[in-house]
Scaffold this active site. Structure first.
Site, short mmCIF file in Angstrom:
data_model
loop_
_atom_site.label_atom_id
_atom_site.label_comp_id
_atom_site.label_asym_id
_atom_site.label_seq_id
_atom_site.Cartn_x
_atom_site.Cartn_y
_atom_site.Cartn_z
N ALA A 212 -3.29 10.81 -9.10
CA ALA A 212 -2.51 10.04 -10.08
C ALA A 212 -1.42 9.24 -9.36
O ALA A 212 -0.38 8.95 -9.94
CB ALA A 212 -1.90 10.99 -11.12
N GLY B 182 -14.65 3.37 -0.02
CA GLY B 182 -13.70 2.37 -0.52
C GLY B 182 -13.65 1.08 0.27
O GLY B 182 -12.78 0.24 0.01
N ASP C 258 -6.26 -3.70 -7.54
CA ASP C 258 -7.10 -2.56 -7.13
C ASP C 258 -8.25 -2.29 -8.10
O ASP C 258 -9.39 -2.07 -7.68
CB ASP C 258 -6.25 -1.29 -7.01
CG ASP C 258 -5.50 -1.20 -5.68
OD1 ASP C 258 -5.88 -1.91 -4.73
OD2 ASP C 258 -4.53 -0.42 -5.61
N GLY D 79 -0.42 5.75 -6.76
CA GLY D 79 -0.48 4.31 -6.99
C GLY D 79 -1.89 3.79 -7.17
O GLY D 79 -2.15 2.94 -8.04
N LYS E 195 3.69 1.31 -3.87
CA LYS E 195 3.22 0.52 -5.01
C LYS E 195 4.13 0.64 -6.24
O LYS E 195 4.32 -0.32 -6.97
CB LYS E 195 1.79 0.93 -5.37
CG LYS E 195 0.80 0.42 -4.34
CD LYS E 195 -0.62 0.79 -4.68
CE LYS E 195 -1.53 0.30 -3.57
NZ LYS E 195 -2.93 0.68 -3.77
N THR F 114 0.84 -1.19 0.00
CA THR F 114 0.00 0.00 0.00
C THR F 114 0.88 1.25 0.00
O THR F 114 2.10 1.15 -0.18
CB THR F 114 -1.00 -0.06 1.18
OG1 THR F 114 -1.90 1.03 1.07
CG2 THR F 114 -0.32 -0.03 2.53
P1 NAP Z 1 -0.14 7.76 -3.20
O1 NAP Z 1 0.52 6.93 -4.25
O2 NAP Z 1 0.68 8.31 -2.09
O3 NAP Z 1 -0.87 8.98 -3.98
C1 NAP Z 1 -1.50 10.01 -3.25
C2 NAP Z 1 -2.32 10.87 -4.19
O4 NAP Z 1 -2.99 11.88 -3.41
C3 NAP Z 1 -1.48 11.61 -5.23
O5 NAP Z 1 -2.26 11.79 -6.39
C4 NAP Z 1 -1.24 12.96 -4.53
O6 NAP Z 1 -0.94 14.02 -5.40
C5 NAP Z 1 -2.59 13.18 -3.88
N1 NAP Z 1 -2.54 14.11 -2.75
C6 NAP Z 1 -2.04 13.86 -1.51
N2 NAP Z 1 -2.20 14.95 -0.71
C7 NAP Z 1 -2.82 15.89 -1.47
C8 NAP Z 1 -3.26 17.22 -1.22
N3 NAP Z 1 -3.10 17.81 -0.02
N4 NAP Z 1 -3.89 17.89 -2.21
C9 NAP Z 1 -4.08 17.31 -3.42
N5 NAP Z 1 -3.68 16.04 -3.73
C10 NAP Z 1 -3.05 15.36 -2.77
O7 NAP Z 1 -1.33 6.98 -2.51
P2 NAP Z 1 -2.27 5.86 -3.18
O8 NAP Z 1 -1.71 4.51 -2.96
O9 NAP Z 1 -2.57 6.31 -4.57
O10 NAP Z 1 -3.60 5.95 -2.26
C11 NAP Z 1 -4.48 7.06 -2.35
C12 NAP Z 1 -5.63 6.87 -1.35
O11 NAP Z 1 -6.46 5.80 -1.79
C13 NAP Z 1 -5.11 6.51 0.04
O12 NAP Z 1 -5.71 7.33 1.03
C14 NAP Z 1 -5.44 5.04 0.19
O13 NAP Z 1 -5.79 4.69 1.52
C15 NAP Z 1 -6.67 4.88 -0.73
N6 NAP Z 1 -6.72 3.51 -1.29
C16 NAP Z 1 -7.79 2.72 -0.99
C17 NAP Z 1 -7.85 1.43 -1.52
C18 NAP Z 1 -9.01 0.54 -1.21
O14 NAP Z 1 -8.91 -0.68 -1.43
N7 NAP Z 1 -10.13 1.06 -0.76
C19 NAP Z 1 -6.83 0.96 -2.36
C20 NAP Z 1 -5.78 1.80 -2.64
C21 NAP Z 1 -5.73 3.07 -2.10
P3 NAP Z 1 0.59 14.33 -5.84
O15 NAP Z 1 0.90 13.39 -6.96
O16 NAP Z 1 0.56 15.75 -6.25
O17 NAP Z 1 1.46 14.08 -4.63
#
Ligand code: NAP
Length: 282
Positions: free
Chosen positions: A129, A242, A103, A131, A67, A63
């Site tokens: 955009a 989610g 996912d 993981g 990723k 996670t």
């Molecule tokens: P990640 O790779 O760290 O990506 C985070 C994303 O959020 C990036 O697009 C980032 O933008 C954006 N972001 C973070 N803080 C921000 C802010 N203050 N303003 C605007 N954009 C912001 O994380 P991830 O793995 O993609 O996960 C994203 C979320 O989805 C997490 O909270 C996770 O718990 C959830 N999730 C849930 C499941 C499920 O099974 N339900 C599965 C996967 C993920 P930048 O690129 O500009 O940094």
């Protein structure tokens, strides 16, 4: 014989529900396993995985923020992982890792199967955009969305995701600040981690929604409150968090490791009751 070892890797990871989900699947199917949560950062991930294998590790979930690092560590990957450039499921094969990304399949199964929603023909807006966004974007295109507009705080990452998808007729990147000029959407997905900040608010134009809009937050529990509050204020027709995706992507991983598909409904129902209690307590 000691049970085979599995784990979820990430940071932070102590509140992960994955160990509970896999324990429930293990009890339901009678497959003996040990599943723990291991805290590690990108810099230490490779060494942590080596130690895990030395102790009998056979597979893992990955996670945030690992990723993309997991993808780079794999000797072999599935096509959907390559499209995403991100891996959320690791399978140990002789002396190397095979990586997959469950996912997108988990999200689509939850929306179409559990919630009975049809994604075909919808104009979709994807916020984020990272993981998770990379994992779900190919599955949304496969599920038949008409158009996929991707916006991200760091616009270059949205551009990179669009290029990776290789579907210029349907997938476009746009600027977050310019959202108002892109019309309305029948599907809006929050794949950002904004809601993890307790003080976060979603200040999106209400005009992004129409009377058909399905709003989906990949987050659940307290982290889903800000986006879902916005979606309700904007009068979206359907609002989904989610939690179901979490259970479905876990079931896909479980099947990859054990070739048995668990029944997700009882596990989902139990977590939903637990989630409601947690949200009410805050
Ligand atoms: P990640 O790779 O760290 O990506 C985070 C994303 O959020 C990036 O697009 C980032 O933008 C954006 N972001 C973070 N803080 C921000 C802010 N203050 N303003 C605007 N954009 C912001 O994380 P991830 O793995 O993609 O996960 C994203 C979320 O989805 C997490 O909270 C996770 O718990 C959830 N999730 C849930 C499941 C499920 O099974 N339900 C599965 C996967 C993920 P930048 O690129 O500009 O940094």
């Amino acid at each position: 014989m000691s049970p085979s070892r599995y784990a979820v890797f990430g940071h932070p990871i102590q509140h992960s529900l994955s160990p509970h989900i896999h324990k429930a699947f293990s009890e339901q199917t009678g497959i003996s396993l040990e599943y723990t949560a291991i805290d590690t950062m990108p810099e230490t991930f490779s060494a942590t995985l080596d130690a895990f294998v030395a102790q009998g590790g056979r597979g893992g979930n990955v996670t945030l923020p690992l990723k993309e690092a997991a993808f780079a560590l794999c000797a072999r990957t599935s096509e959907r992982a390559r499209l995403a450039g991100a891996v959320n499921t690791l399978v140990r094969e002789s002396d190397a890792w095979y990586g997959d990304n469950t996912d997108g399949a988990g999200l689509v199964r939850d929306l179409t199967g559990r919630h009975g929603l049809d994604l075909r023909g919808r104009r979709a807006l994807l916020l984020g955009a990272g993981g998770a966004a990379r994992g779900i974007a190919p599955a949304l295109l496969d599920a038949g969305v008409m158009e996929l507009v991707i916006v991200n705080r760091t616009p270059e990452r949205a551009d990179e995701l669009m290029d990776r998808l290789g579907d210029p007729a349907r997938a476009h990147s746009r600027y977050w600040d310019d959202l108002e000029s892109h019309g309305d959407f029948e599907l809006i997905l929050n794949a950002t981690s904004i809601g993890r900040d307790a003080k976060a608010e979603f200040d999106l134009p209400l005009g992004l929604c129409n009377r058909m809009t399905l709003a989906v937050d990949l987050n659940y529990g307290n982290a889903a409150i800000p986006f879902l509050a916005w979606a309700r204020a904007a009068e979206c027709r359907d609002v989904v968090d989610g939690l179901g995706m979490l259970v479905e992507q876990a079931a896909e991983s479980f099947e990859l490791w054990h070739q048995v598909r668990p029944d997700t409904d009882p596990v989902y129902q139990k977590l939903r009751e637990h989630d409601a209690l947690l949200v009410m307590a805050n």
